[in-house]
Design a protein around this motif. Structure first.
Motif, PDB file in Angstrom:
ATOM      1  N   HIS A 199      49.786 103.310  35.116  1.00  0.00           N
ATOM      2  CA  HIS A 199      49.577 104.425  34.154  1.00  0.00           C
ATOM      3  C   HIS A 199      48.138 104.585  33.635  1.00  0.00           C
ATOM      4  CE1 HIS A 199      51.114 102.049  30.941  1.00  0.00           C
ATOM      5  NE2 HIS A 199      50.799 102.934  30.277  1.00  0.00           N
ATOM      6  N   LEU A 200      47.564 103.532  33.322  1.00  0.00           N
ATOM      7  CA  LEU A 200      46.064 103.274  32.629  1.00  0.00           C
ATOM      8  C   LEU A 200      45.269 102.666  33.525  1.00  0.00           C
ATOM      9  CD1 LEU A 200      46.996 102.464  28.937  1.00  0.00           C
ATOM     10  CD2 LEU A 200      46.316 104.794  30.010  1.00  0.00           C
ATOM     11  N   THR A 201      45.580 102.358  34.974  1.00  0.00           N
ATOM     12  CA  THR A 201      44.973 101.516  35.797  1.00  0.00           C
ATOM     13  C   THR A 201      43.894 102.343  36.550  1.00  0.00           C
ATOM     14  OG1 THR A 201      46.769 100.273  36.448  1.00  0.00           O
ATOM     15  CG2 THR A 201      44.802 100.243  37.777  1.00  0.00           C
ATOM     16  N   GLU A 202      42.593 102.278  36.371  1.00  0.00           N
ATOM     17  CA  GLU A 202      41.417 102.737  37.367  1.00  0.00           C
ATOM     18  C   GLU A 202      41.662 102.459  38.897  1.00  0.00           C
ATOM     19  OE1 GLU A 202      40.010 104.789  35.914  1.00  0.00           O
ATOM     20  OE2 GLU A 202      40.206 104.485  33.870  1.00  0.00           O
ATOM     21  N   ILE A 203      41.783 103.515  39.802  1.00  0.00           N
ATOM     22  CA  ILE A 203      42.252 103.038  41.143  1.00  0.00           C
ATOM     23  C   ILE A 203      40.876 103.747  41.834  1.00  0.00           C
ATOM     24  CG2 ILE A 203      43.613 103.863  43.043  1.00  0.00           C
ATOM     25  CD1 ILE A 203      45.619 104.310  41.000  1.00  0.00           C
ATOM     26  N   ILE A 204      40.421 102.813  42.700  1.00  0.00           N
ATOM     27  CA  ILE A 204      39.115 102.875  43.506  1.00  0.00           C
ATOM     28  C   ILE A 204      39.491 102.598  45.008  1.00  0.00           C
ATOM     29  CG2 ILE A 204      36.876 102.124  43.941  1.00  0.00           C
ATOM     30  CD1 ILE A 204      36.437 101.883  40.979  1.00  0.00           C
ATOM     31  N   TYR A 224      33.666 101.083  39.158  1.00  0.00           N
ATOM     32  CA  TYR A 224      34.607 101.011  37.927  1.00  0.00           C
ATOM     33  C   TYR A 224      33.995 101.254  36.501  1.00  0.00           C
ATOM     34  CZ  TYR A 224      37.795  98.107  35.028  1.00  0.00           C
ATOM     35  OH  TYR A 224      38.598  97.926  33.701  1.00  0.00           O
ATOM     36  N   PHE A 225      32.788 100.487  36.518  1.00  0.00           N
ATOM     37  CA  PHE A 225      32.208 100.494  35.153  1.00  0.00           C
ATOM     38  C   PHE A 225      31.747 101.773  34.725  1.00  0.00           C
ATOM     39  CE2 PHE A 225      32.335  95.793  36.107  1.00  0.00           C
ATOM     40  CZ  PHE A 225      32.816  95.454  34.639  1.00  0.00           C
ATOM     41  N   LYS A 226      31.423 102.733  35.560  1.00  0.00           N
ATOM     42  CA  LYS A 226      30.978 103.894  35.379  1.00  0.00           C
ATOM     43  C   LYS A 226      32.167 105.088  35.039  1.00  0.00           C
ATOM     44  CE  LYS A 226      26.714 103.578  38.428  1.00  0.00           C
ATOM     45  NZ  LYS A 226      26.137 103.899  39.420  1.00  0.00           N
ATOM     46  N   ILE A 227      33.423 104.774  35.302  1.00  0.00           N
ATOM     47  CA  ILE A 227      34.466 105.576  34.994  1.00  0.00           C
ATOM     48  C   ILE A 227      34.590 105.231  33.396  1.00  0.00           C
ATOM     49  CG2 ILE A 227      36.828 105.947  35.264  1.00  0.00           C
ATOM     50  CD1 ILE A 227      36.521 104.715  38.082  1.00  0.00           C
ATOM     51  N   GLU A 228      34.798 106.619  32.640  1.00  0.00           N
ATOM     52  CA  GLU A 228      35.339 106.614  31.290  1.00  0.00           C
ATOM     53  C   GLU A 228      36.574 106.224  31.151  1.00  0.00           C
ATOM     54  OE1 GLU A 228      35.543 109.691  27.592  1.00  0.00           O
ATOM     55  OE2 GLU A 228      34.815 110.392  29.478  1.00  0.00           O
ATOM     56  N   LYS A 229      36.755 105.062  30.590  1.00  0.00           N
ATOM     57  CA  LYS A 229      38.239 104.513  30.358  1.00  0.00           C
ATOM     58  C   LYS A 229      39.051 105.618  29.439  1.00  0.00           C
ATOM     59  CE  LYS A 229      36.801 100.879  32.680  1.00  0.00           C
ATOM     60  NZ  LYS A 229      35.585 101.499  32.840  1.00  0.00           N
ATOM     61  N   ARG A 230      40.379 105.806  30.159  1.00  0.00           N
ATOM     62  CA  ARG A 230      41.141 106.701  29.559  1.00  0.00           C
ATOM     63  C   ARG A 230      41.834 106.078  28.232  1.00  0.00           C
ATOM     64  NH1 ARG A 230      44.774 107.941  34.809  1.00  0.00           N
ATOM     65  NH2 ARG A 230      44.099 105.861  35.019  1.00  0.00           N
ATOM     66  N   VAL A 231      42.201 104.911  28.226  1.00  0.00           N
ATOM     67  CA  VAL A 231      42.926 104.178  27.302  1.00  0.00           C
ATOM     68  C   VAL A 231      44.049 105.346  26.298  1.00  0.00           C
ATOM     69  CG1 VAL A 231      42.585 102.775  25.222  1.00  0.00           C
ATOM     70  CG2 VAL A 231      40.843 103.057  26.763  1.00  0.00           C
ATOM     71  N   GLY A 232      44.925 105.897  27.188  1.00  0.00           N
ATOM     72  CA  GLY A 232      45.880 106.646  26.640  1.00  0.00           C
ATOM     73  C   GLY A 232      45.474 108.089  26.502  1.00  0.00           C
ATOM     74  N   LYS A 233      44.185 108.356  26.864  1.00  0.00           N
ATOM     75  CA  LYS A 233      43.867 109.854  26.434  1.00  0.00           C
ATOM     76  C   LYS A 233      44.564 110.948  27.377  1.00  0.00           C
ATOM     77  CE  LYS A 233      39.165 108.342  24.674  1.00  0.00           C
ATOM     78  NZ  LYS A 233      37.728 108.501  24.906  1.00  0.00           N
TER      79      LYS A 233
END
Length: 233
Positions: A199-204, A224-233
């Motif tokens: 549910h918080l995993t970045e999928i590429i 991956y590093f350019k994606i803004e991490k959601r961290v529950g947002k």
């Protein structure tokens, strides 16, 4: 006479086709050798040193049929070199689990070649946990977890079910969910992947794992590093 000429043309066509197949296979083998041998652990880690915090858990999803084992182990080795602590290998039917011995053998060989004579060889790092995942670890795992919880409640082993002890009933993905999933294949689907760990995993997505190179892997990490991490947002 005409029939014999027709047979000659067919024979010539088949002979030429077979020769072209041999040439194409030689070219593919040469390209594979070049892609592998122009990289090593020193070059690879030098390219990643300024990327950022490396994901602790990487899930590799293989949606293609008949991916060569030598291509499957490459992203595993690159994850190991980066210091990834958990690597999940997913395919729908669990065929990778049945190839475990072949994967282990090819993994040792490619790791040895990739880190040979390298100053930055990660040989002092602890070995990562590599787990095999399939569709059985989805709904089936939930059914087994519910059965075991009910049995332990009846036997007085546990008094109540909490978030902490509930995680202990899963065979995989206990308290360690993937930070990054690399999905190999053209299909836009999770293919039965257990939904709660991602549910918080970045999928590429990458179109294929066939003849994958470190460049493809690094491009995926950069995305991956350019994606803004959601961290529950």
């Amino acid at each position: 006479m005409m029939f014999e000429g027709f047979l000659f043309v067919i024979h010539l066509f088949l002979h030429t086709y077979c020769q072209l197949q041999v040439v194409a296979q030689c070219f593919i083998n040469l390209l594979r050798w070049w892609r592998v041998n122009k990289w090593n652990a020193d070059i690879f880690l030098n390219q990643t040193k300024n990327l950022g915090k490396i994901p602790g858990h990487v899930s590799l999803m293989f949606l293609e049929e008949d991916t060569p084992v030598e291509d499957i182990v490459k992203p595993i080795v690159w994850c190991i070199c980066l210091g990834v602590t958990t690597i999940s290998l997913y395919d729908y039917y669990g065929r990778l689990r049945s190839k475990k011995l072949d994967i282990d053998k090819e993994l040792r060989e490619y790791y040895s070649d990739f880190t040979k004579n390298c100053r930055n060889s990660p040989k002092n790092q602890p070995s990562p946990r590599i787990q095999f995942v399939s569709v059985e670890n989805g709904r089936t795992d939930l059914v087994y977890a519910a059965r075991d919880i009910a049995q332990d409640l009846l036997n007085g082993v546990v008094k109540e079910v909490t978030k902490v002890n509930y995680q202990n009933y899963h065979k995989v993905f206990r308290n360690d969910h993937p930070d990054l999933m690399m999905k190999f294949g053209i299909h836009t689907t999770l293919a039965g992947y257990p939904p709660w760990p991602v549910h918080l995993t970045e999928i590429i997505s990458l179109p294929t794992c066939h003849m994958i190179s470190p460049y493809n892997f690094l491009d995926c990490l950069n995305r991956y590093f350019k994606i803004e991490k959601r961290v529950g947002k």
